[in-house]
Write an enzyme that holds these catalytic residues in place. Structure first.
Site, PDB file in Angstrom:
ATOM      1  N   ASP A 152      26.977  31.239 -75.927  1.00 45.36           N
ATOM      2  CA  ASP A 152      26.246  30.987 -77.161  1.00 45.36           C
ATOM      3  C   ASP A 152      26.693  29.646 -77.731  1.00 45.36           C
ATOM      4  O   ASP A 152      27.896  29.359 -77.781  1.00 45.36           O
ATOM      5  CB  ASP A 152      26.554  32.096 -78.178  1.00 45.36           C
ATOM      6  CG  ASP A 152      25.308  32.822 -78.646  1.00 45.36           C
ATOM      7  OD1 ASP A 152      24.482  32.161 -79.295  1.00 45.36           O
ATOM      8  OD2 ASP A 152      25.162  34.016 -78.358  1.00 45.36           O
ATOM      9  N   ASP A 160      21.765  28.903 -80.635  1.00 45.25           N
ATOM     10  CA  ASP A 160      21.490  29.642 -81.863  1.00 45.25           C
ATOM     11  C   ASP A 160      20.699  28.772 -82.847  1.00 45.25           C
ATOM     12  O   ASP A 160      20.966  27.576 -82.971  1.00 45.25           O
ATOM     13  CB  ASP A 160      22.841  30.052 -82.482  1.00 45.25           C
ATOM     14  CG  ASP A 160      22.711  30.974 -83.662  1.00 45.25           C
ATOM     15  OD1 ASP A 160      22.231  32.101 -83.484  1.00 45.25           O
ATOM     16  OD2 ASP A 160      23.125  30.567 -84.767  1.00 45.25           O
ATOM     17  N   GLU A 217      16.914  29.683 -79.694  1.00 47.99           N
ATOM     18  CA  GLU A 217      16.401  30.680 -80.625  1.00 47.99           C
ATOM     19  C   GLU A 217      15.455  29.960 -81.580  1.00 47.99           C
ATOM     20  O   GLU A 217      15.886  29.077 -82.323  1.00 47.99           O
ATOM     21  CB  GLU A 217      17.564  31.318 -81.386  1.00 47.99           C
ATOM     22  CG  GLU A 217      17.138  32.398 -82.346  1.00 47.99           C
ATOM     23  CD  GLU A 217      18.293  32.885 -83.212  1.00 47.99           C
ATOM     24  OE1 GLU A 217      18.265  34.054 -83.612  1.00 47.99           O
ATOM     25  OE2 GLU A 217      19.215  32.087 -83.494  1.00 47.99           O
ATOM     26  N   HIS A 261      21.370  41.101 -79.432  1.00 49.71           N
ATOM     27  CA  HIS A 261      22.356  41.514 -80.438  1.00 49.71           C
ATOM     28  C   HIS A 261      21.769  41.573 -81.844  1.00 49.71           C
ATOM     29  O   HIS A 261      22.400  42.120 -82.749  1.00 49.71           O
ATOM     30  CB  HIS A 261      23.531  40.534 -80.415  1.00 49.71           C
ATOM     31  CG  HIS A 261      23.116  39.138 -80.801  1.00 49.71           C
ATOM     32  ND1 HIS A 261      22.326  38.349 -79.993  1.00 49.71           N
ATOM     33  CD2 HIS A 261      23.354  38.408 -81.916  1.00 49.71           C
ATOM     34  CE1 HIS A 261      22.098  37.196 -80.587  1.00 49.71           C
ATOM     35  NE2 HIS A 261      22.712  37.206 -81.757  1.00 49.71           N
ATOM     36  N   ASP A 262      20.569  40.991 -82.040  1.00 51.43           N
ATOM     37  CA  ASP A 262      19.928  40.973 -83.352  1.00 51.43           C
ATOM     38  C   ASP A 262      18.787  41.982 -83.470  1.00 51.43           C
ATOM     39  O   ASP A 262      18.062  41.975 -84.469  1.00 51.43           O
ATOM     40  CB  ASP A 262      19.356  39.575 -83.650  1.00 51.43           C
ATOM     41  CG  ASP A 262      20.423  38.581 -84.067  1.00 51.43           C
ATOM     42  OD1 ASP A 262      21.491  39.017 -84.549  1.00 51.43           O
ATOM     43  OD2 ASP A 262      20.192  37.368 -83.924  1.00 51.43           O
TER      44      ASP A 262
END
Length: 577
Positions: free
Chosen positions: A101, A207, A263, A339-340
């Site tokens: 990430d 991210d 993202e 994860h979100d």
């Protein structure tokens, strides 16, 4: 036909790991890098070829590691830089790649850069973050604009030491870096990227990739009359210098043949997305659009009721993400979990005991038949589901969940019905569901921690390990895990059609069936997915769409595929013509 360049990441299948919740080897209740190392052979056995690890950097963990205090260190409960180097080497030894990430829109307020920046207005790093003086309205101090933060409240935090506000699009403890400053960008590339690229990582999930250029930071339009703070995602995303910043970042990545997946929220214009992922633009390899996983959410994510969408809307969202590669040099992604996000079986099929396996298999079939790079989240391969409505709010650890529940509590003056509705929404959509410990076995804490462990896991383990765990499914040929392995094998065998083929929704208005075709070089497959609990449901256009000249490639129910009637949550893929 002309075959486009096949970069390694295009045919790839990526397995995402949330380190705190994957496997705990030292008994402290927190997953660690050695836990990932122990299970590399398990991960490889699924049929994936790339591992993506969520932030493992040093962090105060206000936002579960997305608040980084040092890019060049590992969060001590997870391990050390040496452990990470070892994990990268062992991953490569097994023929897999490693992606990390990259969180560089903001840092933690405990990062050395921010500590310097806030120390005085004349500090050399003052301009590494975004500082602004107060506005005064009728003599009252106000933040510089009316933007609403991603976790609620204003995006501005008053700093009494230097008497200015700093910008934080997320938590107050996550100040935004100032990408307008070339010194800041150079430091980001060196510390957050090259430090790990030199240690062998193969790329990054980036991210909040479209938030680096904030534009003129004018007030957002009023869309919530009852709030001082207004949704501003269309203001701070996709700003005027994004192409420049990402092009510069790409020059660093190209030296290492490193992959990027960004993202990309708040980007409704498909042509804008294509600019980011067009090969000739040299910005990003691909992005995560949120069209599909945002289905059923409210104006504010949790302001909704469970399953508040139609199947036709779900299909249209998939169509939008698949259309990125139609007649372009762009690339796309396939995902339902991360994860979100809450668990896909719960959200899009049914987690009732009699349906959860069928639902998990059908979603696996659908995903493996869609074009683009495929992403699987830990536990998805064994069909993990959301935890129950009976779990107390104290079990929700995510700042997003707790902030929403508190906001409803305050706004509603503790109205029991409002709190019940808020809890139901969280039970359906909260990020917490993806963050529970992985269910390895029926041992204490679902095998997440060693048997000798005395520490409880940092988050409660699911109650259903007796019916859903990796150890049992590895031995069961009819398990969700076994079917994922089968589907990934089929996807590899027919990669031209399934990974690169052109998608077309053949029946967009049907509210029970998702029927689509994939074509490539004169060949065609048709996928039929039944999104319903009814048994023996007839698909009326079966004969018309798959015709007489067909071959069943795979069925999620194990049937012969000749019936035009489908069981609950059954999916099939046919070679046609």
């Amino acid at each position: 036909m002309t075959v486009p360049e096949r970069k390694w990441w295009k045919d790839g299948v990526v397995y995402q790991i949330y380190p705190a919740s994957f496997k705990d080897t030292n008994g402290d209740g927190i997953g660690d890098l050695n836990g990932i190392l122990e299970e590399l052979d398990y991960i490889k056995s699924i049929g994936v070829d790339t591992i993506w690890i969520c932030p493992m950097y040093d962090s105060p963990q206000v936002d579960m590691g997305y608040d980084i205090s040092d890019y060049e260190k590992v969060y001590p409960p997870y391990g050390t830089v040496q452990d990470m180097e070892n994990l990268i080497a062992e991953t490569h030894k097994r023929g897999m790649r490693m992606v990390l990430d990259l969180v560089v829109n903001h840092t933690s307020d405990q990062h050395a850069w921010f500590k310097e920046s806030r120390s005085s207005k004349t500090n050399p790093k003052r301009d590494w973050y975004i500082w602004r003086p107060a506005r005064y309205v009728n003599g009252e101090r106000k933040p510089p604009n009316n933007w609403l933060g991603n976790f609620g409240g204003s995006v501005w935090q008053w700093d009494p030491l230097t008497e200015e506000y700093y910008l934080h699009l997320f938590c107050p403890e996550q100040p935004d870096l100032n990408w307008e400053n070339p010194e800041t960008r150079a430091a980001i590339y060196k510390s957050a990227m090259e430090f790990w690229l030199e240690r062998g990582v193969d790329g990054f999930r980036v991210d909040t990739v479209n938030m680096y250029s904030k534009g003129d930071m004018r007030d957002a339009p009023i869309t919530d009359e009852g709030s001082e703070w207004q949704f501003a995602g269309l203001q701070y995303c996709n700003g005027p210098r994004m192409a420049e910043f990402l092009g510069e970042m790409n020059q660093v990545l190209e030296k290492y043949d490193a992959m990027t997946v960004g993202e990309c929220p708040n980007t409704p214009d498909t042509s804008r997305v294509i600019q980011y992922v067009s090969a000739k633009e040299k910005q990003l390899n691909m992005v995560f659009q949120f069209d599909v996983v945002d289905i059923g959410q409210g104006p504010y994510k949790f302001q909704t009721t469970p399953k508040n969408y139609k199947l036709s809307e779900f299909k249209a969202a998939i169509d939008r993400t698949q259309s990125l590669i139609k007649g372009t040099d762009a690339w796309t992604t396939v995902f339902l979990e991360n994860h979100d996000q809450a668990r896909s079986i719960t959200r899009f099929t049914s987690d009732k005991p009699e349906h959860r396996v069928a639902g998990g298999k059908m979603l696996a079939l659908m995903m493996c038949a869609l074009s683009g790079t495929l992403f699987i989240y830990q536990g998805q391969e064994i069909g993990m589901t959301n935890f129950g409505l009976d779990w107390d709010m104290s079990e929700y650890k995510d700042v997003d969940s707790s902030n929403y529940y508190k906001m409803v509590d305050q706004r509603s003056s503790s109205s029991p019905s409002a709190l019940v509705s808020a809890k139901a929404s969280l039970q359906h959509l909260a990020r917490d569901h993806a963050r529970v410990p992985f269910s390895w076995s029926t041992a204490p804490y679902n095998g997440f921690s060693p048997p000798s462990s005395t520490a409880k896991p940092w988050m409660r383990a699911l109650d259903d390990a007796a019916t859903c765990n990796a150890a049992q499914q590895q031995k069961d040929p009819n398990s969700v895990l076994a079917f994922w392995k089968k589907m990934l094998s089929v996807r590899r065998e027919y990669k031209d059609l399934l990974v690169h083929g052109q998608f077309e929704d053949l029946d967009p208005s049907d509210e029970d069936f998702f029927v689509f075709e994939k074509t490539w070089g004169g060949k065609k497959v048709v996928a039929i997915c039944h999104f319903g609990e009814g048994q023996e449901v007839k698909y009326g256009r079966f004969g018309e769409i798959v015709g007489g000249k067909r071959e069943l490639l795979v069925s999620s129910s194990g049937g012969d595929g000749n019936e035009e009637k489908f069981g609950a949550f059954e999916g099939r893929i046919y070679l046609v013509g």
